[in-house]
Design a protein around this motif. Structure first.
Motif, mmCIF file in Angstrom:
data_model
loop_
_atom_site.group_PDB
_atom_site.id
_atom_site.type_symbol
_atom_site.label_atom_id
_atom_site.label_comp_id
_atom_site.label_asym_id
_atom_site.label_seq_id
_atom_site.Cartn_x
_atom_site.Cartn_y
_atom_site.Cartn_z
ATOM 1 N N ALA A 1 22.336 -3.972 4.704
ATOM 2 C CA ALA A 1 23.409 -3.322 3.939
ATOM 3 C C ALA A 1 23.125 -3.420 2.437
ATOM 4 O O ALA A 1 23.291 -2.450 1.692
ATOM 5 N N VAL A 2 22.670 -4.592 2.010
ATOM 6 C CA VAL A 2 22.400 -4.788 0.579
ATOM 7 C C VAL A 2 21.177 -3.990 0.131
ATOM 8 O O VAL A 2 21.215 -3.245 -0.848
ATOM 9 N N SER A 3 20.054 -4.115 0.886
ATOM 10 C CA SER A 3 18.808 -3.494 0.428
ATOM 11 C C SER A 3 18.781 -1.983 0.671
ATOM 12 O O SER A 3 18.393 -1.213 -0.202
ATOM 13 N N HIS A 4 19.206 -1.568 1.879
ATOM 14 C CA HIS A 4 19.085 -0.150 2.242
ATOM 15 C C HIS A 4 20.250 0.683 1.704
ATOM 16 O O HIS A 4 20.058 1.791 1.214
ATOM 17 N N ILE B 1 6.446 -14.659 14.049
ATOM 18 C CA ILE B 1 5.163 -14.431 13.353
ATOM 19 C C ILE B 1 4.372 -13.321 14.050
ATOM 20 O O ILE B 1 3.821 -12.426 13.410
ATOM 21 N N TRP B 2 4.363 -13.353 15.393
ATOM 22 C CA TRP B 2 3.641 -12.338 16.172
ATOM 23 C C TRP B 2 4.219 -10.948 15.936
ATOM 24 O O TRP B 2 3.492 -9.960 15.844
ATOM 25 N N ALA B 3 5.550 -10.878 15.836
ATOM 26 C CA ALA B 3 6.213 -9.571 15.707
ATOM 27 C C ALA B 3 6.682 -9.324 14.274
ATOM 28 O O ALA B 3 7.688 -8.663 14.048
ATOM 29 N N ARG B 4 5.968 -9.848 13.312
ATOM 30 C CA ARG B 4 6.385 -9.746 11.912
ATOM 31 C C ARG B 4 6.510 -8.284 11.480
ATOM 32 O O ARG B 4 5.636 -7.470 11.739
ATOM 33 N N ALA B 5 7.631 -7.981 10.819
ATOM 34 C CA ALA B 5 7.875 -6.601 10.388
ATOM 35 C C ALA B 5 6.954 -6.228 9.234
ATOM 36 O O ALA B 5 6.871 -6.944 8.234
ATOM 37 N N GLY B 6 6.261 -5.094 9.381
ATOM 38 C CA GLY B 6 5.365 -4.653 8.322
ATOM 39 C C GLY B 6 5.867 -3.422 7.596
ATOM 40 O O GLY B 6 5.282 -2.997 6.610
ATOM 41 N N SER B 7 6.953 -2.824 8.084
ATOM 42 C CA SER B 7 7.515 -1.635 7.439
ATOM 43 C C SER B 7 9.033 -1.728 7.491
ATOM 44 O O SER B 7 9.595 -2.542 8.223
ATOM 45 N N THR B 8 9.714 -0.860 6.718
ATOM 46 C CA THR B 8 11.177 -0.881 6.731
ATOM 47 C C THR B 8 11.702 -0.451 8.098
ATOM 48 O O THR B 8 12.716 -0.945 8.567
ATOM 49 N N GLU C 1 8.797 1.072 -0.532
ATOM 50 C CA GLU C 1 9.097 0.416 0.742
ATOM 51 C C GLU C 1 8.883 -1.091 0.639
ATOM 52 O O GLU C 1 9.659 -1.888 1.168
ATOM 53 N N LYS C 2 7.816 -1.487 -0.081
ATOM 54 C CA LYS C 2 7.530 -2.909 -0.261
ATOM 55 C C LYS C 2 8.655 -3.594 -1.040
ATOM 56 O O LYS C 2 9.097 -4.700 -0.709
ATOM 57 N N GLY C 3 9.155 -2.908 -2.081
ATOM 58 C CA GLY C 3 10.250 -3.461 -2.890
ATOM 59 C C GLY C 3 11.534 -3.575 -2.086
ATOM 60 O O GLY C 3 12.288 -4.547 -2.225
ATOM 61 N N GLU C 4 11.777 -2.573 -1.222
ATOM 62 C CA GLU C 4 12.983 -2.598 -0.388
ATOM 63 C C GLU C 4 12.924 -3.757 0.610
ATOM 64 O O GLU C 4 13.918 -4.454 0.845
ATOM 65 N N LEU C 5 11.732 -3.985 1.186
ATOM 66 C CA LEU C 5 11.562 -5.106 2.120
ATOM 67 C C LEU C 5 11.809 -6.444 1.417
ATOM 68 O O LEU C 5 12.473 -7.334 1.957
#
Length: 595
Positions: A426-429, A23-30, A442-446
């Motif tokens: 592999a699937v998303s990117h 939670i602390w290190a939650r990814a906010g970008s791709t 970027e939001k859709g890719e995440l």
């Protein structure tokens, strides 16, 4: 405080830590989801890589396989360690210099072909999914024992925990979670080993205790172990009893499979510079060595302890009685593990004793007949339980057992998270953004990455309910698939200017298909039980087992790639220049992406 409560405290505290970090290190970008923003320190990355690398196969299963086979299964140690050296020297720095997010992206760009990228994604998903099955098997074993529930329920609970922190944290969350998991798992592995080594040899360093003297008799520990197992009809522990060709190919499959594993390679994309990728690899080797130098001692000492428990007065005296198993507190671990379905015994001849011996050995037939034995009465001892049961077998304090519970789960969950991240990226990117929807936000890719990870967890959980072998054996199959498909493409991509797009695609497909078919012929189609034509005891080709075929698949991959490349158009000059720039050992300035 009872043992169940202690286990819950250790496991609960470690999970709270992992989920808190996620939670602390939650990814906010791709960039943070795929590569942790490329800001991870080499020592931190080395520790995270070690946790990613030391899976349920290393922590839970490997020592068990060594314990019940001996020298011949040391190939797991040699293959995995040697492979990591290959990865560190031959692949990691160059791939980091190339500056992409995923292995498939490198293959697609280097071989200037969307088809090559797509085939690499397929190879990656097949190998990673097989690997995750082994991790989920380990999760089920650990949860089943320490929550005192069935293996199946343990697996389902473990899947929910992985989902909670891997789906939200991405690579950034997984990296820092894996650092915590490494600390937990290495303490959980080494502390019981130190206790047991002191008990049996008086030496606090297990790796040295293995070659020391057995305290009870003063004779060398390994000589004592050899004597006991041969008296019970088993092969000598320290001698080579298997097939040499298969052993060599198996070790080679693990080595090159290690160097082709996408979830480990991805870790080297998270550091700021190429030099940091080399340092990361060096630090990871140090952290890995702490466990791998201890594993042979854990296996040997556990085998000695188990044999002593079933023959408390020596192999020529009476075996342990059913009454003692049921009433002596030192044997409580057997009843607890029996609940998981992974340990079983049966008094076949009704004499009130449990005889543990090799009933297939000709040397034991006369003795069994003379004593009225009717077969080995330790009917089930799953290799995956040995390390987790070890502290109980050695009668160690309750807090050590709780620590091992947390460590076993940390090992399985850390690798499962890394693999799921490799699959989702592999699937998303590579598939969605790279091929089907290049304009995706970027939001859709995440979001697509997280959905892909969730689907992968469901598939791995389902397959983990009926795995094609013990955790380490299932993982060995995944290494074989990576060895046959991904490793040759990476090697040719970095070190050969002759292999073109057609050669790379043909090679990867040939290596993957041949190896996959060989595995399915021996393990069942899509790992469905009873659909196999051959067995590893009686393989299709010479003495080559399904776990060893990856090396043959890799040779086929190389041969097909060079053959097809020689018959088709040469590599364009701009790609030749690109290969040159990747191999120049200076900074990342000449790499394709400005990272």
């Amino acid at each position: 405080m009872d043992q169940f409560t202690i286990n819950l405290l250790f496991v609960g505290a470690s999970f709270a830590l992992y989920i808190g970090i996620a939670i602390w290190a939650r990814a906010g970008s791709t960039s943070e989801f795929y590569a942790a923003g490329r800001g991870v320190h080499p020592v931190t990355n080395g520790m995270a890589t070690a946790a990613d690398w030391m899976s349920a196969a290393s922590f839970i299963s490997m020592a068990g396989l060594i314990a019940f086979t001996g020298y011949d299964n040391s190939s797991y140690l040699m293959g995995w360690t040697g492979g990591y050296v290959l990865l560190a020297l031959l692949l990691a720095p160059y791939l980091r210099k190339f500056g992409k997010f995923t292995v498939s992206e490198f293959i697609g760009d280097r071989f200037y072909s969307p088809t090559a990228r797509l085939v690499a994604v397929i190879c990656l998903i097949v190998a990673s999914t097989t690997y995750v099955i082994g991790q989920m098997t380990g999760v089920g074993v650990a949860f089943g024992r320490f929550l005192e529930i069935s293996n199946t329920w343990g697996l389902l609970i473990g899947a929910c925990v992985v989902f909670a922190y891997a789906v939200f944290g991405g690579m950034k969350g997984v990296t820092y979670t894996q650092v915590a998991q490494y600390c937990v798992l290495i303490m959980a592995y080494t502390i019981p080993a130190v206790f047991i080594s002191l008990q049996l040899t008086g030496n606090p360093i297990p790796a040295l205790g293995l070659f020391g003297d057995y305290a009870a008799t003063g004779e060398p520990l390994l000589a004592k172990l050899d004597a006991i197992v041969t008296e019970l009809g088993f092969n000598e522990y320290t001698s080579h009893n298997g097939d040499t060709l298969n052993m060599v190919l198996f070790t080679l499959s693990l080595m090159i499979g290690t160097a082709g594993l996408p979830h480990v390679i991805m870790r080297f994309f998270t550091v700021p510079r190429v030099a940091d990728a080399r340092w990361s690899a060096g630090w990871a080797l140090v952290f890995i060595a702490l466990l791998y130098l201890t594993a042979p001692a854990v296996g040997a000492m556990a085998r000695l302890n188990i044999t002593d428990m079933f023959w408390p007065n020596g192999t020529n005296a009476e075996a342990v009685s059913v009454e003692q198993i049921e009433t002596d507190p030192r044997y409580d671990w057997m009843a607890t593990w029996q609940k998981t379905g992974l340990l079983g015994w049966e008094d076949k001849n009704g004499d009130g004793k449990i005889q543990y011996y090799n009933d297939q050995a000709e040397s034991m037939q006369a003795k069994a007949s003379e004593n009225g034995w009717q077969g080995n009465e330790l009917t089930n001892f799953n290799r995956d339980i040995l390390v987790l049961a070890n502290p109980e077998i050695a009668n160690l304090p309750g807090w050590v057992i709780g620590l091992v519970a947390a460590g076993g789960l940390a090992a399985a969950l850390s690798t499962a998270a890394g693999l799921l991240l490799a699959i989702s990226s592999a699937v998303s990117h590579d598939l969605i953004k790279g091929r089907f929807a290049p304009e995706i936000s970027e939001k859709g890719e995440l979001m697509s990455a997280r959905i892909a990870m969730a689907v992968a967890i469901v598939v791995a959980t389902y397959l983990g309910l009926n795995p094609p072998g013990f955790a380490a054996q299932t993982v060995a199959l995944a290494f074989g698939l990576a060895a046959a498909s991904i490793f040759p493409a990476l090697m040719m991509g970095i070190f050969s200017k002759k292999v073109n797009n057609s050669g790379a695609v043909a090679g990867m497909l040939a290596g993957l298909i041949v190896t996959l078919v060989y595995i399915f012929l021996h393990k069942g189609w899509f790992f469905i039980p009873d659909t196999n034509t051959f067995t590893d005891a009686d393989p299709l080709l010479l003495s080559i087992k399904s776990t060893s075929f990856g090396a043959v698949g890799a040779m086929i991959n190389f041969a097909v790639a060079y053959l097809v490349a020689g018959m088709t158009k040469p590599v364009p000059q701009d790609i030749v220049d690109l290969v040159e720039s990747v191999r120049v050992p200076r900074g990342a300035g000449a790499a394709t992406a400005g990272h």
